[in-house]
Design a protein around this motif. Structure first.
Motif, PDB file in Angstrom:
ATOM      1  N   GLN A  41      -5.485  -6.911  -3.941  1.00  0.00           N
ATOM      2  CA  GLN A  41      -5.904  -5.787  -4.775  1.00  0.00           C
ATOM      3  C   GLN A  41      -5.242  -4.475  -4.355  1.00  0.00           C
ATOM      4  O   GLN A  41      -4.835  -3.686  -5.205  1.00  0.00           O
ATOM      5  N   ARG A  48      -6.420   1.382  -9.545  1.00  0.00           N
ATOM      6  CA  ARG A  48      -7.522   1.032 -10.443  1.00  0.00           C
ATOM      7  C   ARG A  48      -8.886   1.284  -9.812  1.00  0.00           C
ATOM      8  O   ARG A  48      -9.799   1.775 -10.475  1.00  0.00           O
ATOM      9  N   ALA A  49      -9.041   0.932  -8.538  1.00  0.00           N
ATOM     10  CA  ALA A  49     -10.337   1.084  -7.860  1.00  0.00           C
ATOM     11  C   ALA A  49     -10.111   1.243  -6.360  1.00  0.00           C
ATOM     12  O   ALA A  49     -10.456   0.357  -5.577  1.00  0.00           O
ATOM     13  N   TYR A  53     -11.470  -1.347  -3.242  1.00  0.00           N
ATOM     14  CA  TYR A  53     -10.504  -2.153  -2.511  1.00  0.00           C
ATOM     15  C   TYR A  53     -10.429  -1.751  -1.037  1.00  0.00           C
ATOM     16  O   TYR A  53     -10.249  -2.592  -0.162  1.00  0.00           O
ATOM     17  N   ASP A 108     -14.285  -1.947 -10.067  1.00  0.00           N
ATOM     18  CA  ASP A 108     -14.127  -3.345  -9.674  1.00  0.00           C
ATOM     19  C   ASP A 108     -15.026  -3.581  -8.464  1.00  0.00           C
ATOM     20  O   ASP A 108     -15.395  -2.649  -7.749  1.00  0.00           O
TER      21      ASP A 108
END
Length: 148
Positions: A41, A48-49, A53, A108
């Motif tokens: 990730q 994204r996150a 992560y 996420d």
């Protein structure tokens, strides 16, 4: 079956016996899962996150340290693993609650999201079990010192 309670070459008492062997195995599985998840990730979709992560990477480090400490053995390693298990539990409870209260902060999931729901709740059960085992090993050592 070999006696796993004997001293290691460096004179350290082993922590890997009985339930300790299962703990090492479970922590080892969690290391592989958390490292794989966070490495993938972070390397492919970190933007994204990043919080989620990064927290998964922190979980991986905690699992790796506890696994190493259990395998290393000795009183210092037992105490270090006990402290790390307590920190791990605090992390699981904090992140687990945070993901439920503010799910918008986590686009996420992390390893510890929902108290480890994606991992069959092992992330919340494992540190409790580890602390109980490590405390028992400490008490056993204290009892042996009083006898000797």
């Amino acid at each position: 079956m070999p006696d796993t309670t004997t001293a290691t070459p460096a004179g350290r008492k082993r922590l890997v016996s009985g339930p300790g062997l299962l703990l090492v195995w479970l922590y080892g599985v969690m290391v592989v899962g958390a490292v794989s998840r966070s490495a993938y990730q972070i390397s492919t979709e970190f933007d994204r996150a990043p919080l989620a992560y990064s927290l998964s990477a922190v979980a991986a480090l905690a699992y790796a340290f506890i696994t190493y400490s259990l395998v290393r053995g000795g009183e210092t390693a037992r105490r270090a693993a006990l402290v790390c298990c307590a920190a791990e539990l605090a992390g699981v409870l904090t992140v687990g609650t945070w993901t439920l209260v503010r799910p918008d902060a986590f686009p996420d999931a992390t390893v510890w999201s929902g108290y480890g729901m994606d991992y069959l709740f092992i992330p919340v059960i494992l540190p409790i079990t580890g602390m109980l085992w490590l405390r028992e090993k400490g008490w056993a050592k204290k009892g042996q010192a009083e006898k000797g």
